[in-house]
Design a protein around this motif. Structure first.
Motif, PDB file in Angstrom:
ATOM      1  N   ASP A  84       0.741  -0.857   0.148  1.00 53.44           N
ATOM      2  CA  ASP A  84       0.185   0.065  -0.314  1.00 53.44           C
ATOM      3  C   ASP A  84       1.088   1.022   0.340  1.00 53.44           C
ATOM      4  O   ASP A  84       0.481   2.254  -0.468  1.00 53.44           O
ATOM      5  N   ARG A  85       1.712   1.679   0.694  1.00 48.81           N
ATOM      6  CA  ARG A  85       2.961   2.383   0.646  1.00 48.81           C
ATOM      7  C   ARG A  85       4.076   2.519  -0.395  1.00 48.81           C
ATOM      8  O   ARG A  85       4.305   3.530  -0.258  1.00 48.81           O
ATOM      9  N   GLU A  86       4.226   1.288  -1.277  1.00 48.29           N
ATOM     10  CA  GLU A  86       4.970   1.354  -2.211  1.00 48.29           C
ATOM     11  C   GLU A  86       6.343   1.614  -1.099  1.00 48.29           C
ATOM     12  O   GLU A  86       6.709   2.408  -1.969  1.00 48.29           O
ATOM     13  N   VAL A  87       6.838   0.629  -0.044  1.00 45.88           N
ATOM     14  CA  VAL A  87       8.270   0.860   0.710  1.00 45.88           C
ATOM     15  C   VAL A  87       8.761  -0.451  -0.031  1.00 45.88           C
ATOM     16  O   VAL A  87       7.737  -1.593  -0.096  1.00 45.88           O
ATOM     17  N   ASP A  88      10.350  -0.848   0.417  1.00 47.01           N
ATOM     18  CA  ASP A  88      10.952  -1.863   0.249  1.00 47.01           C
ATOM     19  C   ASP A  88      10.665  -2.762   1.022  1.00 47.01           C
ATOM     20  O   ASP A  88      11.053  -3.524   1.297  1.00 47.01           O
ATOM     21  N   SER A  89      11.369  -1.640   1.964  1.00 41.49           N
ATOM     22  CA  SER A  89      11.315  -2.135   3.291  1.00 41.49           C
ATOM     23  C   SER A  89      10.533  -2.152   5.179  1.00 41.49           C
ATOM     24  O   SER A  89       9.931  -0.241   4.859  1.00 41.49           O
ATOM     25  N   LEU A  90      10.695  -2.370   6.440  1.00 45.48           N
ATOM     26  CA  LEU A  90       9.314  -1.634   6.603  1.00 45.48           C
ATOM     27  C   LEU A  90      10.264  -1.866   8.278  1.00 45.48           C
ATOM     28  O   LEU A  90      11.043  -3.215   8.453  1.00 45.48           O
ATOM     29  N   PRO A  91      11.051  -0.170   9.528  1.00 45.96           N
ATOM     30  CA  PRO A  91      11.870  -1.009  10.547  1.00 45.96           C
ATOM     31  C   PRO A  91      10.503  -1.778  11.045  1.00 45.96           C
ATOM     32  O   PRO A  91       9.507  -1.309  11.250  1.00 45.96           O
ATOM     33  N   VAL A  92      10.622  -2.627  12.705  1.00 50.20           N
ATOM     34  CA  VAL A  92      10.373  -2.826  13.101  1.00 50.20           C
ATOM     35  C   VAL A  92      10.871  -2.678  14.784  1.00 50.20           C
ATOM     36  O   VAL A  92      12.097  -2.281  14.748  1.00 50.20           O
ATOM     37  N   VAL A  93       9.968  -1.922  14.956  1.00 51.08           N
ATOM     38  CA  VAL A  93      10.197  -0.978  16.114  1.00 51.08           C
ATOM     39  C   VAL A  93      10.076  -1.709  17.089  1.00 51.08           C
ATOM     40  O   VAL A  93       8.551  -1.932  17.398  1.00 51.08           O
ATOM     41  N   GLU A  94      10.370  -1.150  18.647  1.00 48.49           N
ATOM     42  CA  GLU A  94       8.996  -1.089  19.554  1.00 48.49           C
ATOM     43  C   GLU A  94       9.633   0.384  21.032  1.00 48.49           C
ATOM     44  O   GLU A  94      10.291   1.201  20.960  1.00 48.49           O
ATOM     45  N   ARG A  95       8.436   1.093  21.083  1.00 49.15           N
ATOM     46  CA  ARG A  95       8.256   1.337  22.432  1.00 49.15           C
ATOM     47  C   ARG A  95       9.008   1.622  23.579  1.00 49.15           C
ATOM     48  O   ARG A  95       9.080   0.226  23.848  1.00 49.15           O
ATOM     49  N   VAL A  96      10.373   1.913  24.083  1.00 51.34           N
ATOM     50  CA  VAL A  96      10.919   1.497  25.347  1.00 51.34           C
ATOM     51  C   VAL A  96      10.191   1.416  26.449  1.00 51.34           C
ATOM     52  O   VAL A  96      10.271   1.328  27.504  1.00 51.34           O
ATOM     53  N   SER A  97       9.849   2.551  26.878  1.00 50.45           N
ATOM     54  CA  SER A  97       9.272   2.800  27.942  1.00 50.45           C
ATOM     55  C   SER A  97       8.288   4.434  27.326  1.00 50.45           C
ATOM     56  O   SER A  97       8.143   4.545  26.726  1.00 50.45           O
ATOM     57  N   GLU A  98       7.091   4.588  28.488  1.00 43.25           N
ATOM     58  CA  GLU A  98       5.987   5.323  28.416  1.00 43.25           C
ATOM     59  C   GLU A  98       6.827   6.749  28.090  1.00 43.25           C
ATOM     60  O   GLU A  98       5.893   7.734  27.425  1.00 43.25           O
ATOM     61  N   GLU A  99       7.785   7.225  28.773  1.00 39.12           N
ATOM     62  CA  GLU A  99       8.306   8.383  28.720  1.00 39.12           C
ATOM     63  C   GLU A  99       8.649   8.925  27.378  1.00 39.12           C
ATOM     64  O   GLU A  99       8.733   9.965  27.207  1.00 39.12           O
ATOM     65  N   ASP A 100       9.409   7.649  27.059  1.00 38.61           N
ATOM     66  CA  ASP A 100       9.426   7.999  25.157  1.00 38.61           C
ATOM     67  C   ASP A 100       8.450   8.647  24.621  1.00 38.61           C
ATOM     68  O   ASP A 100       8.630   9.211  23.750  1.00 38.61           O
ATOM     69  N   GLY A 101       7.220   8.747  24.595  1.00 38.58           N
ATOM     70  CA  GLY A 101       6.091   9.305  24.154  1.00 38.58           C
ATOM     71  C   GLY A 101       6.219   8.667  22.417  1.00 38.58           C
ATOM     72  O   GLY A 101       6.457   7.138  22.868  1.00 38.58           O
ATOM     73  N   ASP A 102       6.181   8.933  22.135  1.00 36.06           N
ATOM     74  CA  ASP A 102       5.802   8.537  20.307  1.00 36.06           C
ATOM     75  C   ASP A 102       7.519   7.983  19.693  1.00 36.06           C
ATOM     76  O   ASP A 102       7.472   7.648  18.696  1.00 36.06           O
ATOM     77  N   LYS A 103       7.690   8.196  20.839  1.00 40.26           N
ATOM     78  CA  LYS A 103      10.073   7.503  19.994  1.00 40.26           C
ATOM     79  C   LYS A 103       9.515   6.432  19.792  1.00 40.26           C
ATOM     80  O   LYS A 103       9.558   5.558  20.996  1.00 40.26           O
ATOM     81  N   VAL A 104      10.555   6.089  19.287  1.00 42.25           N
ATOM     82  CA  VAL A 104      10.981   3.897  18.855  1.00 42.25           C
ATOM     83  C   VAL A 104      11.945   3.569  18.579  1.00 42.25           C
ATOM     84  O   VAL A 104      12.485   4.488  18.380  1.00 42.25           O
ATOM     85  N   LYS A 105      12.902   2.999  19.395  1.00 44.27           N
ATOM     86  CA  LYS A 105      14.133   1.910  18.496  1.00 44.27           C
ATOM     87  C   LYS A 105      13.644   1.255  17.695  1.00 44.27           C
ATOM     88  O   LYS A 105      13.121   0.170  17.130  1.00 44.27           O
ATOM     89  N   VAL A 106      14.326   0.924  16.620  1.00 39.61           N
ATOM     90  CA  VAL A 106      14.241  -0.301  15.562  1.00 39.61           C
ATOM     91  C   VAL A 106      14.910  -1.499  16.360  1.00 39.61           C
ATOM     92  O   VAL A 106      16.465  -0.979  16.500  1.00 39.61           O
TER      93      VAL A 106
END
Lengths: 219, 219
Positions: free
Chosen positions: B176-198
């Motif tokens: 749908d988004r016409e990309v070759d790959s996606l990052p698999v991410v996880e939220r590390v803590s509540e304080e991170d807000g929207d920040k994610v680690k790959v």
């Protein structure tokens, strides 16, 4: 896309119970199973028939049922293997061997593809991937002057597939040869010898799209 | 990779005969079927159980069996949908936002990947594909000086997946988004807000490889 029927079943809770009982008590006879479940042997017959036909249980004469370690699946894989290259291939983008690298790159962007096939006199002579283009763009190649014939991977070093090949074979070639896409080719006449014409393209994108359709049961 | 069992069956010649008889004579009762085949009704019971459970035949009370027009498959698709991103993802290649475009390209080639993820302070901030690199390499960008942060697609415009997502969802996003790959991410803590680690990468290559394994029944 071709419609096909699959014979697959959802196991009932009774069948799941039987599997667990066999796992815990194997070998176990149908009499013993019927007693544990609290039904007649006749009532279990259809369930046991399904479980042995699917290969989940193995019925050993004079011994009883055992839980089979060998994989039971076959139809799913048969089904996937029957999908052909021609069912899902895309249109190829081709340029002439004399085209400059720069113009080929423009072509790549205009058509939004990852690989360009190169023709000479209508026959496939080479292929160039985004990776090849990037290598020449950051290297010493004068992309405005050098023809694509200089940087392309040349026949016979290109892995091809034919329209009647299974997508499985194509996918395997893509993985084994570490390429993004394959030209789908056909031999036009005996006189051509090894020469082929490009009639399609099969890429990781086609396979990903097929995977989505398989998951959505829309194939 | 996770092992799963599939309940699939190869229809016996008797079951195929039943299907043909139902197609030609529907609706037809089990008594009528037994008579035509020349066996007892009891002997047909397991076959009819299998054919209705697979959805190939439909049993209508007081009417008889009819050939079902609706697709019978479900387990295949359930099975495919149960494969998770974490089961097949690859290691991601990441660079810091200050890395020059040229050094990021070198990284791309050394790791033989199609997409580089960009981090700042350990968090995902961007992604750059081969296509983006090629565009900047043939454009006016001084790839030896410009940092990758200038040409990357920046968060939140990157489509991500999580390790527990199904591969189907990831494949659908890729298409749908016409990309070759996606990052698999996880939220590390509540304080991170929207920040994610790959923590991984899921690409068309992973899906093509999975397709090969599914076809070979090695999943």
């Amino acid at each position: 896309m071709v419609k096909r029927r699959l014979a697959t079943i959802n196991l009932s809770s009774r069948q799941k119970e039987i599997i667990e009982l066999v796992k815990a008590n194997q070998p176990i006879t149908s009499e013993q199973l019927a007693k544990k479940i609290g039904v007649t042997r006749a009532a279990l017959r259809p369930d046991l028939a399904i479980l042995t036909m699917t290969g989940i249980l193995e019925a050993r004469p004079k011994v009883g049922y055992i839980y089979s370690q060998k994989p039971s699946s076959n139809l799913v894989f048969d089904y996937i293997r029957k999908i052909k290259v021609k069912d899902i291939m895309s249109k190829p983008v081709t340029v002439d061997e004399q085209t400059t690298v720069y113009n080929a790159i423009v072509n790549l962007f205009l058509n939004d593809v990852g690989t360009i096939f190169v023709e000479n006199d209508g026959y496939l002579v080479g292929a160039v991937s985004r990776k090849d283009f990037l290598k020449s763009a950051i290297g010493r190649t004068d992309i405005n002057k050098v023809p694509i014939g200089i940087i392309m991977t040349r026949m016979p070093n290109i892995v091809c597939v034919e329209p009647e090949d299974s997508v499985y074979i194509a996918a395997k070639k893509i993985i084994d040869r570490e390429v993004d896409s394959l030209p789908v080719v056909e031999r036009v006449s005996e006189e051509d010898g090894d020469k082929v014409k490009v009639i399609g393209k099969l890429s990781k994108t086609n396979i990903t799209r097929l995977f989505v359709k398989l998951s959505e049961n829309k194939n």
